[in-house]
Scaffold this motif. Structure first.
Motif, PDB file in Angstrom:
ATOM      1  N   ASP A 199      -3.105   7.524   1.751  1.00 13.15           N
ATOM      2  CA  ASP A 199      -3.954   6.333   1.793  1.00 13.15           C
ATOM      3  C   ASP A 199      -3.281   5.210   2.562  1.00 13.15           C
ATOM      4  OD1 ASP A 199      -5.907   7.570   0.394  1.00 13.15           O
ATOM      5  OD2 ASP A 199      -5.383   6.699  -1.545  1.00 13.15           O
ATOM      6  N   ALA A 200      -1.965   5.065   2.348  1.00 12.81           N
ATOM      7  CA  ALA A 200      -1.256   3.992   3.047  1.00 12.81           C
ATOM      8  C   ALA A 200      -1.236   4.246   4.545  1.00 12.81           C
ATOM      9  CB  ALA A 200       0.167   3.877   2.510  1.00 12.81           C
ATOM     10  N   VAL A 201      -1.032   5.482   4.937  1.00 14.30           N
ATOM     11  CA  VAL A 201      -1.041   5.811   6.361  1.00 14.30           C
ATOM     12  C   VAL A 201      -2.392   5.457   6.958  1.00 14.30           C
ATOM     13  CG1 VAL A 201      -0.935   7.681   8.029  1.00 14.30           C
ATOM     14  CG2 VAL A 201       0.709   7.609   6.162  1.00 14.30           C
ATOM     15  N   TYR A 202      -3.453   5.755   6.234  1.00 16.31           N
ATOM     16  CA  TYR A 202      -4.794   5.421   6.737  1.00 16.31           C
ATOM     17  C   TYR A 202      -4.926   3.927   6.945  1.00 16.31           C
ATOM     18  CZ  TYR A 202      -9.834   4.821   6.924  1.00 16.31           C
ATOM     19  OH  TYR A 202     -11.105   4.454   7.315  1.00 16.31           O
ATOM     20  N   LEU A 203      -4.362   3.146   6.000  1.00 17.64           N
ATOM     21  CA  LEU A 203      -4.489   1.698   6.094  1.00 17.64           C
ATOM     22  C   LEU A 203      -3.871   1.156   7.366  1.00 17.64           C
ATOM     23  CD1 LEU A 203      -3.767   0.468   2.471  1.00 17.64           C
ATOM     24  CD2 LEU A 203      -5.777  -0.065   3.813  1.00 17.64           C
ATOM     25  N   ALA A 261       0.828  -1.212   0.000  1.00 15.79           N
ATOM     26  CA  ALA A 261       0.000   0.000   0.000  1.00 15.79           C
ATOM     27  C   ALA A 261       0.860   1.260   0.000  1.00 15.79           C
ATOM     28  CB  ALA A 261      -0.929  -0.005   1.219  1.00 15.79           C
ATOM     29  N   VAL A 262       2.133   1.123   0.341  1.00 13.98           N
ATOM     30  CA  VAL A 262       3.077   2.237   0.251  1.00 13.98           C
ATOM     31  C   VAL A 262       3.717   2.191  -1.139  1.00 13.98           C
ATOM     32  CG1 VAL A 262       5.143   3.303   1.230  1.00 13.98           C
ATOM     33  CG2 VAL A 262       3.531   2.104   2.718  1.00 13.98           C
ATOM     34  N   PRO A 263       3.415   3.128  -2.025  1.00 16.55           N
ATOM     35  CA  PRO A 263       3.877   3.034  -3.418  1.00 16.55           C
ATOM     36  C   PRO A 263       5.392   2.982  -3.574  1.00 16.55           C
ATOM     37  CG  PRO A 263       2.132   4.670  -3.219  1.00 16.55           C
ATOM     38  CD  PRO A 263       2.503   4.281  -1.825  1.00 16.55           C
ATOM     39  N   SER A 264       6.122   3.546  -2.625  1.00 19.31           N
ATOM     40  CA  SER A 264       7.577   3.568  -2.748  1.00 19.31           C
ATOM     41  C   SER A 264       8.236   2.251  -2.363  1.00 19.31           C
ATOM     42  CB  SER A 264       8.157   4.687  -1.869  1.00 19.31           C
ATOM     43  OG  SER A 264       7.862   4.450  -0.503  1.00 19.31           O
ATOM     44  N   LEU A 265       7.472   1.304  -1.796  1.00 18.93           N
ATOM     45  CA  LEU A 265       8.031   0.026  -1.377  1.00 18.93           C
ATOM     46  C   LEU A 265       7.825  -1.030  -2.459  1.00 18.93           C
ATOM     47  CD1 LEU A 265       6.857  -0.175   2.358  1.00 18.93           C
ATOM     48  CD2 LEU A 265       9.108   0.486   1.492  1.00 18.93           C
ATOM     49  N   ARG A 266       8.904  -1.685  -2.853  1.00 15.79           N
ATOM     50  CA  ARG A 266       8.804  -2.788  -3.808  1.00 15.79           C
ATOM     51  C   ARG A 266       8.668  -4.083  -3.015  1.00 15.79           C
ATOM     52  NH1 ARG A 266      12.501  -3.778  -8.570  1.00 15.79           N
ATOM     53  NH2 ARG A 266      10.603  -4.883  -9.156  1.00 15.79           N
ATOM     54  N   ALA A 302       2.637  -6.008  10.331  1.00 21.44           N
ATOM     55  CA  ALA A 302       2.641  -5.134   9.149  1.00 21.44           C
ATOM     56  C   ALA A 302       2.493  -3.675   9.562  1.00 21.44           C
ATOM     57  CB  ALA A 302       1.512  -5.535   8.198  1.00 21.44           C
ATOM     58  N   ASP A 303       1.641  -3.428  10.543  1.00 23.45           N
ATOM     59  CA  ASP A 303       1.461  -2.074  11.053  1.00 23.45           C
ATOM     60  C   ASP A 303       2.781  -1.543  11.616  1.00 23.45           C
ATOM     61  OD1 ASP A 303      -0.516   0.049  11.605  1.00 23.45           O
ATOM     62  OD2 ASP A 303      -0.023  -0.355  13.697  1.00 23.45           O
ATOM     63  N   THR A 304       3.478  -2.369  12.374  1.00 22.77           N
ATOM     64  CA  THR A 304       4.776  -1.991  12.928  1.00 22.77           C
ATOM     65  C   THR A 304       5.784  -1.716  11.818  1.00 22.77           C
ATOM     66  OG1 THR A 304       4.416  -3.283  14.930  1.00 22.77           O
ATOM     67  CG2 THR A 304       6.690  -2.780  14.359  1.00 22.77           C
ATOM     68  N   MET A 305       5.811  -2.572  10.809  1.00 24.86           N
ATOM     69  CA  MET A 305       6.763  -2.400   9.710  1.00 24.86           C
ATOM     70  C   MET A 305       6.512  -1.108   8.951  1.00 24.86           C
ATOM     71  SD  MET A 305       6.787  -6.377   8.437  1.00 24.86           S
ATOM     72  CE  MET A 305       7.989  -6.198   7.122  1.00 24.86           C
ATOM     73  N   ARG A 315      -3.162  -4.945  -8.994  1.00 27.38           N
ATOM     74  CA  ARG A 315      -2.795  -3.944 -10.007  1.00 27.38           C
ATOM     75  C   ARG A 315      -1.692  -2.998  -9.551  1.00 27.38           C
ATOM     76  NH1 ARG A 315      -9.001  -2.386 -11.795  1.00 27.38           N
ATOM     77  NH2 ARG A 315      -9.290  -4.106 -13.298  1.00 27.38           N
ATOM     78  N   ARG A 316      -1.328  -3.070  -8.298  1.00 31.25           N
ATOM     79  CA  ARG A 316      -0.273  -2.172  -7.803  1.00 31.25           C
ATOM     80  C   ARG A 316       1.044  -2.480  -8.515  1.00 31.25           C
ATOM     81  NH1 ARG A 316      -1.643  -2.983  -1.336  1.00 31.25           N
ATOM     82  NH2 ARG A 316      -3.598  -1.783  -1.324  1.00 31.25           N
ATOM     83  N   PRO A 317       1.664  -1.489  -9.126  1.00 27.99           N
ATOM     84  CA  PRO A 317       2.902  -1.759  -9.879  1.00 27.99           C
ATOM     85  C   PRO A 317       4.084  -2.145  -8.998  1.00 27.99           C
ATOM     86  CG  PRO A 317       2.455   0.606  -9.789  1.00 27.99           C
ATOM     87  CD  PRO A 317       1.238  -0.083  -9.226  1.00 27.99           C
ATOM     88  N   ASN A 318       3.987  -1.863  -7.717  1.00 24.24           N
ATOM     89  CA  ASN A 318       5.106  -2.177  -6.809  1.00 24.24           C
ATOM     90  C   ASN A 318       4.968  -3.535  -6.130  1.00 24.24           C
ATOM     91  OD1 ASN A 318       2.880  -1.097  -5.363  1.00 24.24           O
ATOM     92  ND2 ASN A 318       4.168  -0.697  -3.590  1.00 24.24           N
ATOM     93  N   LEU A 319       3.924  -4.302  -6.478  1.00 28.61           N
ATOM     94  CA  LEU A 319       3.727  -5.632  -5.912  1.00 28.61           C
ATOM     95  C   LEU A 319       3.910  -6.683  -6.995  1.00 28.61           C
ATOM     96  CD1 LEU A 319       2.871  -7.624  -3.687  1.00 28.61           C
ATOM     97  CD2 LEU A 319       0.486  -7.183  -4.333  1.00 28.61           C
ATOM     98  N   SER A 320       4.810  -7.626  -6.753  1.00 30.49           N
ATOM     99  CA  SER A 320       5.055  -8.722  -7.687  1.00 30.49           C
ATOM    100  C   SER A 320       4.694 -10.039  -7.016  1.00 30.49           C
ATOM    101  CB  SER A 320       6.524  -8.749  -8.115  1.00 30.49           C
ATOM    102  OG  SER A 320       6.879  -7.550  -8.780  1.00 30.49           O
ATOM    103  N   ILE A 321       3.863 -10.836  -7.684  1.00 27.27           N
ATOM    104  CA  ILE A 321       3.422 -12.127  -7.159  1.00 27.27           C
ATOM    105  C   ILE A 321       4.099 -13.235  -7.955  1.00 27.27           C
ATOM    106  CG2 ILE A 321       1.458 -13.638  -6.708  1.00 27.27           C
ATOM    107  CD1 ILE A 321       1.232 -11.141  -5.089  1.00 27.27           C
TER     108      ILE A 321
END
Length: 578
Positions: free
Chosen positions: A569-573, A24-29, A554-557, A212-218
């Motif tokens: 949005d990520a902060v809200y999550l 949810a944080v766009p800068s994190l791959r 995850a919240d801690t991380m 669809r998030r470009p920073n998430l690879s499955i």
């Protein structure tokens, strides 16, 4: 070779949660690696979505077929069903959505897992859930990804009402909500299901928008072979595709979410574990951590069946079979209250034979026995040795004996039948499991056996003795403590709630493998987030507590990220609890 901020090993009950929250944080791959098949939206197999879980659970498609365990020191190894598919255990389990009791988590905190008391974990239980029945209760959430519901008494079939009658006659009160009322009693069991379809962490957290998030690879069908270590720092992982090709993933942090049997095995292969055991296998010890693989826990369990007259049978078209359960107290000296759990199902299997049998699962909450996971080879292709040691502590045997006696009284008062011989012990044996696999041949065989069960009582007695009880009967077991204890030792099994093998705790505790944020002690860039962390097994199925653990860590991380890294949005999550 690809580089990521986080590489998550295991797409199960914890891994899918972590992938959703961190990406949810766009800068994190973020990379999520799963050894089994993917189940993206619109392509979830029908067998997984089905409310009735036993066909997928008893098959070989979505489990680790080579992973075996010994229930007791004397028992033979048997396959120990652990999910190998996106969603992990949440894709193959019975869908129970049981949190456990506040005392479970208060006990964690009191014994070194500071920050994990009931008041600390409750916000994350609320965050994960969309409770269909009790959304307005302050103990529940209504906007979370995991739908949780119950089948209430007005929808129960006659079998459930008979079971409830037997429980009530033996002093147990009716509770509406097992996750908000914490004493002894019976209740409509909570389960992760919506519109009669299973809800997995894959379907709930890896939805279309997340994928669809470009920073998430499955990455699916990719088995992680080893953690890449540079000294005591994890630098990534090496995985193997089905064609044998190796793929390396570099990472700022490696997160093991592979479950309580696979995660400790990966640490051991990386040189993190008991130095003497590693040396014996020819492995270099990087971090002497004797707790890795120890403290293994599962709920010691037994199964029983009752022949059902036609009026108690439920049509096979009604898929959800497990609706009613109970907590009660064994009364064994020195043991906790609410230390036994009893669940029921209106059919014992998917076929015509199973539909003529009501099923009862009995297990010990908060077991005292402890087992171990050990490597037998440095080769990642060789499964670890798993010794559950389920009856290593006599208190667990004594409590199961008390539970069997209670169950017999419940059945006697239930009105399910007039002949006590129609209630019998039913071991979850390899033969029973083989008959539970969905196939045309099994459908034919069980159809014939089912019809024979409706024959006159002497024929039924013969069939039950031949195929289920091996000549044992409840009357003889209940007449002798020695016979009852011998039966328990011979038939006990683990109910697939492996936990505790990388437990969290204080830095002063040499057997605490990780800190309270899942970070491996003595290592850098390496974390464990799954049921391995649990210091003591909760009074619950492990799926919902494991999701809670992933939500909390995850919240801690996310809070560890540099200021300005997260979008609004990520902060809200990760800061808002529904």
């Amino acid at each position: 070779m690809e580089a990521f901020d986080y590489v998550i090993v295991g797409g199960g009950s914890a891994g899918c949660v972590l992938a959703h929250r961190l990406s949810a944080v766009p800068s994190l791959r973020v990379a999520l690696i799963e050894a089994g098949a993917d189940t993206p939206p619109g392509k979830v197999p029908e067998a997984i979505l089905d409310s009735y879980p036993m066909p997928v659970f008893c098959g070989n498609t979505y489990i680790w077929p080579s992973l075996k365990a010994r229930a007791t020191k004397q028992a033979a190894e048997r396959v120990y069903e652990q999910g190998r598919v996106m969603g992990g255990g949440s894709s193959i389990n019975v869908q129970s959505a049981n949190r456990g009791l506040p005392r479970d988590y208060d006990d964690w905190a009191e014994n070194g897992a500071h920050g994990w008391a009931w008041d600390d974990v409750l916000p994350y239980f609320r965050k994960l859930e969309h409770d269909v029945n009790f959304a307005d209760n302050p103990l529940h959430g209504k906007h979370g990804p995991i739908a949780i519901r119950r089948i209430m008494p007005d929808e129960w079939p006659p079998f459930c009402h008979a079971f409830a009658k037997g429980l009530r006659s033996n002093g147990l009160a009716m509770l509406q909500d097992q996750n908000a009322e914490f004493g002894d009693g019976f209740f409509p069991a909570a389960f992760s299901n919506l519109n009669d379809r299973r809800v997995t962490t894959a379907t709930a957290y890896l939805d279309t928008a997340t994928l669809r998030r470009p920073n998430l690879s499955i990455f699916a069908n990719l088995r992680v072979e080893r953690i890449v270590m540079n000294g005591v720092t994890a630098k990534g992982v090496v995985a193997v595709a089905q064609n044998g090709e190796q793929v390396r993933f570099d990472a700022r942090e490696v997160v093991l979410a592979a479950g309580a049997l696979q995660s400790p095995a990966m640490l051991l292969r990386a040189g993190i574990g008991d130095s003497r055991d590693l040396k014996a296998l020819g492995l270099r010890c990087l971090i002497d951590s004797p707790g890795v693989g120890r403290n293994l826990q599962d709920h010691p369990s037994l199964t029983f069946c009752h022949f059902l007259e036609p009026r108690f049978r439920m049509p096979l078209t009604r898929r959800r079979a497990s609706m009613t359960a109970a907590r009660f107290t064994s009364g064994v000296q020195g043991c906790d209250s609410s230390d036994l759990y009893l669940s029921s199902a209106t059919r014992a299997a998917w076929h015509a034979l199973g539909n003529r049998l009501g099923l009862f699962f009995l297990w010990c909450n908060r077991p005292y026995s402890r087992g171990r996971v050990q490597l037998v080879s440095p080769d990642a292709g060789v499964a670890p040795r798993v010794d559950l040691n389920l009856l290593d502590d006599e208190r667990d045997t004594a409590r199961l004996a008390a539970g069997i006696r209670m169950l017999a009284k419940v059945i006697e008062a239930s009105g399910l039948g007039e002949d006590r011989r129609d209630f019998f012990p039913a071991a979850f044996s390899p033969r029973v499991k083989a008959l539970s696999r969905v196939s045309r041949g099994n459908a034919i065989v069980t159809s014939v056996l089912g019809a024979l069960l409706d024959s006159p009582a002497p024929v039924r007695r013969f069939l039950i003795g031949r195929f289920f009880t091996r000549g044992q009967n409840m009357a003889s077991l209940l007449a002798s403590d020695d016979a009852l204890h011998a039966f328990i030792r011979e038939n006990v099994f683990g109910v697939w709630h492996a936990s505790g093998t990388c437990r969290m705790g204080l830095s002063s505790d040499r057997h605490a493998v990780v800190d309270t944020q899942g970070r491996v002690r003595g290592a850098h860039g390496l974390r464990v987030v799954d049921a391995s962390l649990m210091p003591r097994l909760p009074s619950a199925n492990t799926n919902i507590p494991t999701i809670m653990i992933a939500e909390k860590i995850a919240d801690t991380m996310l809070r560890e990220q540099p200021r300005g890294a997260a979008s609004p949005d990520a902060v809200y999550l990760h800061t808002t609890i529904s």
